[in-house]
Write a protein that holds these residues in place. Structure first.
Motif, PDB file in Angstrom:
ATOM      1  N   UNK A  50       0.837  -1.212   0.000  1.00 29.66           N
ATOM      2  CA  UNK A  50       0.000   0.000   0.000  1.00 29.66           C
ATOM      3  C   UNK A  50       0.870   1.260   0.000  1.00 29.66           C
ATOM      4  N   UNK A  51       1.749   1.442   1.001  1.00 31.73           N
ATOM      5  CA  UNK A  51       2.593   2.653   0.922  1.00 31.73           C
ATOM      6  C   UNK A  51       3.544   2.637  -0.278  1.00 31.73           C
ATOM      7  N   UNK A  54       1.529   3.850  -3.137  1.00 27.20           N
ATOM      8  CA  UNK A  54       1.233   5.273  -2.988  1.00 27.20           C
ATOM      9  C   UNK A  54       2.488   6.109  -3.247  1.00 27.20           C
ATOM     10  N   UNK A  57       2.774   6.417  -6.840  1.00 31.13           N
ATOM     11  CA  UNK A  57       1.842   7.433  -7.331  1.00 31.13           C
ATOM     12  C   UNK A  57       2.432   8.835  -7.167  1.00 31.13           C
TER      13      UNK A  57
ATOM     14  N   UNK D 218      -5.414  12.900  -4.374  1.00 30.86           N
ATOM     15  CA  UNK D 218      -3.990  13.019  -4.687  1.00 30.86           C
ATOM     16  C   UNK D 218      -3.787  13.218  -6.173  1.00 30.86           C
ATOM     17  N   UNK D 219      -4.466  12.382  -6.965  1.00 31.82           N
ATOM     18  CA  UNK D 219      -4.257  12.490  -8.412  1.00 31.82           C
ATOM     19  C   UNK D 219      -4.767  13.833  -8.922  1.00 31.82           C
ATOM     20  N   UNK D 237      -2.225   9.796   2.208  1.00 32.96           N
ATOM     21  CA  UNK D 237      -1.691   8.475   2.539  1.00 32.96           C
ATOM     22  C   UNK D 237      -2.120   8.085   3.955  1.00 32.96           C
ATOM     23  N   UNK D 240      -5.566   7.024   3.816  1.00 34.16           N
ATOM     24  CA  UNK D 240      -5.682   5.698   3.193  1.00 34.16           C
ATOM     25  C   UNK D 240      -5.316   4.604   4.198  1.00 34.16           C
ATOM     26  N   UNK D 241      -4.284   4.860   5.013  1.00 39.64           N
ATOM     27  CA  UNK D 241      -3.960   3.921   6.100  1.00 39.64           C
ATOM     28  C   UNK D 241      -5.197   3.676   6.965  1.00 39.64           C
ATOM     29  N   UNK D 246      -6.640  -2.450   5.926  1.00 42.23           N
ATOM     30  CA  UNK D 246      -5.644  -3.529   5.859  1.00 42.23           C
ATOM     31  C   UNK D 246      -4.292  -3.094   6.432  1.00 42.23           C
ATOM     32  N   UNK D 247      -4.213  -1.857   6.904  1.00 43.01           N
ATOM     33  CA  UNK D 247      -2.938  -1.353   7.418  1.00 43.01           C
ATOM     34  C   UNK D 247      -3.128  -0.778   8.814  1.00 43.01           C
ATOM     35  N   UNK D 250       0.063   0.447  10.625  1.00 42.69           N
ATOM     36  CA  UNK D 250       0.637   1.704  10.155  1.00 42.69           C
ATOM     37  C   UNK D 250      -0.258   2.868  10.562  1.00 42.69           C
TER      38      UNK D 250
END
Ligand code: NA
Ligand code: NA
Ligand code: NA
Lengths: 412, 89, 412, 412, 89, 89
Positions: A50-51, A54, A57, D218-219, D237, D240-241, D246-247, D250
């Protein structure tokens, strides 16, 4: 500077990412989305992918200064931790703190399964040479077969930094695919009867032995292969934190927040190295193919040696635990368990497979040590001292300093 | 190609030999260690249920720790609340 | 490069640690094992001595590039944190977050006990000079008597970096030995009657005072001895995090994972400085002897002043709390408690001894400040600016740069 | 060196802080005490202002080597994390991990409220130019109106590092004062009837959308304004964590110990830049005045746009949520809730105000991106490469190196 | 002063325009996303109160977690104490 | 040797003098502080047991905090379990 409306607007337009967006960027952004997708919805090693995705990206947004080569950029700073080989050993500190070597100590011959699985490394190395990679590159590619992320990153950054991105992606992706890659091979190489073999319960191990183990491994292995000391030494220190019983604070930190922080930095840094120029090459496809080969051969190597051990012990070892020798902890051990339970639901191989599984980590660290012995510059080049010291310096500046030194020498 | 292939084969055979050597040394070392320092079952702990006083003592300790933890979370003095109901197994 | 079987095999053989193993390495590996043994089985300051011993082990595996002088090596990077005086202050941030200065505030005159215990520092300094050390070295050795690890490391790295390893080992070892070193001295210097003195309960302290205390200490002490600001300032900031009641998040991090991470790095770095060339010297034996002297004299200093305070207060102070002035928190305070309870089981001195105990931390920080005032280079040397900036540079490179600069100056 | 009693005593006296104490130091120490007071007793953003004030205290103890310009000093090292723009993005990683963008996704048009509040940035920019600041300085001052600490620090360190201290102090102080600054403006600009508007419950959002959101932001935003990628990318990010599910490891680290460690370093570094020469200037007063203006105008901007949205939706939007667009999460949203509840105790605006509140964070990041596009050096200057690489180098050394290079070039 | 004031005004207008543009693009993207992927209520979980066994199961899980947390804080083995009294809503 | 010994003695005497000076200043400062800001026993909290409503309020708060903490640890929604049994002293 002018701040008329027109000048300002044109400045903003020319500094958008669109102004220098190339097809390479777009493809890499799609690649990064695929990685993020696999991490989240397919649960492919999400803590890393995942990171990493990213980071890829961010690195591929034009003019964002987030690629690993953008000196002074955020991810370039994190990338120094790979260049200087700081982050992978710290990850291994945490891995050691998380690992129980008990099953290995209860059955130390399973270390040989961890050794046998390294055959994947060398078949891949030969394959890579045949595909035109040089020896350093081939070694870095081969180590994918070691099925250990930090080891792969460590070796790649040392021997073939320009291949770091595809090697890391291949290593972590195939580790996630172990449950798909291994079972067919395992079933092909074993008979139903072999798969049904039940193993005797592991004997308990004295805590003193568990404490001495990391110290002994460090002395034995690092003395023979000093190049692997940063990796193996930190792995064993983490394990000593765990087993000593007197450093609970350090153990807890090493296995939680320290490894988490380092994982974030490492994965972003690896992601930042996935630029179009480094990733969109024929070599990447070759590496991905070779990586699959590496995992398959490693599995075969472990299985074949498992069958040999089965024979030599008169059928007391289930050969299915051999495939766990590839490491990919703890997935490969779970695969052994599952394939065994498919043959006989009352067969519990998990703990037995944990032995070769953690042996695989040591095995690929040793394999890495051999590569460093053969190809690593253990003695730094004499004149690069200055350049080394100012590690973040970019090629242009390095040349300038070299020029300065040279000019002086000529003037003398 | 030929020479580099041979080189790769050489390196591979050598490396596998080194790996097996190193890990075999390690196996013998571990086996030695395990033989030297065999596992000893820990002495059976005295049953705690019976010795009520010590259990009470322990419970007090646990309660103190939990109290402190909760106090930290609540940002309040540990004097302001009391933990009950940690039963000892 | 050649990759014939013979050439490769010989490369691997010449790059094993055995090929350049010297007796010094072996002795230091044994020393490291002794440290690890003491840490685990004797519980000698395990949080420090375990990673320190392991760092020593790694540093003494030949060609592992893990010694503190191996530029570019992993532990060399961590060692930068000592060279640049970053890690000890961060440890002190955590120590401050862990310390309750309440008992000191309830009885501020115990600060004098923390001062009196510093006599150990100075008697040792004189002893060190008599044994042939120069003034800077003697100061760094003397501070062992302060019985504070981070302070010792801070001063040693500043005044005598070549003695860092033995000083750190001596400091932490004797801190662990406080329960053995102190009681005989304490019993020798007190009468049974004195040991039985019960002290009045400490008066409660307003939270406001507890909050103001770290700010006041910083202003008062750092203004008088600015050199100690990094240490004392961070200690007090950590305590302010603790007492302010509004920064619970920062307090928790400072006293747990931050101090743990820094401890791992610091201890490994100190361990990496325990190389044969820096440790296997006559000086090390002298330092170990002087360190013991330092702890004994510090204990005597505290006890004598404790007896004076006992007299001056008409017997309301138990002189046993004087020995706690050496710091070595919280061991020395526990020793006071134990020796007191030995004389009269109903005598509870622990909280009373915590006052001089934490005072000892401030006392040795102040002693460190005096040394920095006298011997520290508060004004950096003019031309070393470049070398400082690129701190990781090794001596050879430094010389090269100096040469470059000089050559230019001659050409002008 | 001489160590007669007299010489030593005079050395100690001349190296006390008193020997070079100037009125500037005293005033700044008082300022630092005020900051600590506000942090502890008035609970003004204590996580930032307490260590910031303490850093200011340490930096203003003469000869303590703790000011941001003291090369080799402890806080100078931390300050590198600001200079190199590392710490603010890491803070944003934690902020992202702590932020729930759900309310924004349920009502995406509230992003316009976050945009409207940026009018405070630009009115302040114009005001700053009128007060004599240049364009870069004015931009850095204007961003105070963004009401986001890390964004302000990021932009200030990039565009006007000499104004970093007053800008950071103003930003965090006014963020704490939001509950005092906003209500009168909010009441002035709304009718009782408007304040009583109840909003429909937010519709639930699919977890998939919550996961896609950070990637999409981000995009979209970073492609348009690449300069803001370090800030916005890390914010996303972190989110998203949080949302990926799933993280968890983190996520937990990013929102607790990592952000805490970085906060300590960042706040101390900002505090170390509060020296008399950088802070006790007329500019500071101007910045403090402009900062108040920025917050007021930002509130007005949000409110006015809130009223527009109220009209356009036929009264389904309570204009009170507009003021939350300034960010200052979550204070501004709580203010909206409180003012709404004052008008009608059964009015619950909190969740509705969280939309514009987090939109304000994105809004000011975008505003920052515009400034970087206009004024940032996205392409580093060619010859500064060396200087960049050795970032800690001080001006004198930089000049020396430049001189060396020049001399060589002349000799050729 | 005059020119710099004009420059500031220019920059401000331009910047606000850019901000509204970027955020408007974002709004449309989000609205598209939300429309494409609507919220689906999770399938109704089997009522926990009734199925005592599953509730017991859950409670066991919770208790295990709390036990582990407390064990960590106490530095003791989780076998030494027992959590009771987490009632399910 | 002689001169360096004398130097060491000089430094030692001076340093001890400085230490006692600094710490004595500190003692007086602390004594001043403690005198200026004496400890005030917190106002006796209204007996909580009796005033059931306020106690309930507080208990709710505590329970909320603990619930949140546990929820974090369990990775579950705080709605799924309930804390009982924190008795107020
Ligand atoms: Na492996
Ligand atoms: Na001390
Ligand atoms: Na904002």
């Amino acid at each position: 500077m002018e701040f008329s409306f027109g000048a300002s607007a044109s400045k903003i337009l020319t500094t958008t990412g669109f102004s220098s967006l190339e097809s390479g960027h777009i493809i890499m952004i799609l690649v990064s989305c695929v990685l993020v997708y696999l991490a989240i919805w397919k649960k492919f090693e999400p803590l890393l992918l995942l990171p990493m995705g990213f980071g890829c990206l961010l690195a591929n947004i034009p003019m964002s200064m987030m690629a690993y080569t953008d000196s002074g950029g955020l991810l370039n700073f994190f990338y120094q931790g790979i260049t200087h080989e700081i982050l992978p050993p710290l990850i291994f500190l945490g891995v050691g703190a998380l690992t129980d070597f008990g099953p290995l100590l209860a059955n130390p011959t399973t270390l040989l399964l961890g050794a046998a699985a390294q055959v994947g490394v060398y078949v891949t190395l030969i394959g890579a040479v045949l595909l035109g990679f040089n020896m350093h590159e081939a070694s870095a590619i081969g180590i994918i077969g070691g099925a250990d992320g930090p080891t792969s990153i460590f070796i790649a950054s040392k021997l073939a930094p320009h291949l770091l991105a595809p090697i890391a992606v291949a290593a972590y992706s195939y580790m996630s695919l172990v449950p798909l890659i291994q079972p067919p091979i395992m079933k092909l190489l074993t008979t139903e009867k072999e798969r049904k073999i039940k193993m005797a319960q592991l004997k308990p191990i004295s805590q003193t032995v568990k404490i001495l183990f990391p110290v002994v491994v460090t002395i034995v292995c690092c003395l023979m292969l000093p190049g692997v000391t940063p990796l193996l030494g930190m792995l064993m220190l983490g394990n000593l934190f765990r087993e000593s019983g007197v450093t609970a604070r350090l153990h807890e930190t090493a296995e939680t927040h320290l490894i988490n922080i380092v994982t974030i930095l490492l994965a972003l840094a690896v992601g930042s190295s996935m630029t179009a120029s480094s990733f969109l090459r024929l070599e990447t496809l070759k590496i991905i193919a070779l990586g699959l080969l590496a995992f398959c051969i490693a599995t075969i190597g472990g299985m074949v040696f498992g069958k040999i051990m089965c024979k030599m012990t008169g059928g007391r070892v289930n050969p299915l635990i051999g495939s766990a020798g590839v490491s990919a902890v703890p997935m490969a051990a779970r695969v052994s368990q599952k394939v065994g339970a498919d043959a006989d639901p009352s067969n519990f191989l998990l703990m037995h497979a944990m032995g070769p599984n953690v042996a695989g980590v040591i095995g690929s660290a040793v394999a890495a040590g051999v590569f460093i012995s053969l190809f690593g510059d253990t003695v730094p080049e004499p004149h690069a001292a200055i350049a080394d010291a100012i590690g973040t310096i970019e090629p242009g500046a390095k040349a300038a300093i070299a020029q300065v030194v040279e000019a002086i020498q000529q003037n003398h | 190609m030929e020479t580099s292939f041979l080189a790769a084969v050489n390196v591979s055979i050598l490396a596998m030999a080194v790996i097996f050597t190193v890990l075999t040394v390690l196996i013998f070392t571990i086996q030695g260690l395990v033989k030297l320092i065999p596992y000893q079952a820990p002495p059976p702990a005295p049953s705690r249920r019976q010795t009520a006083s010590s259990a009470g003592d322990d419970q007090d300790n646990h309660a103190a720790v939990i109290t402190a933890v909760l106090a930290m979370h609540m940002g309040k003095s540990p004097n302001e609340f009391r933990i009950v109901n940690i039963s000892q197994r």
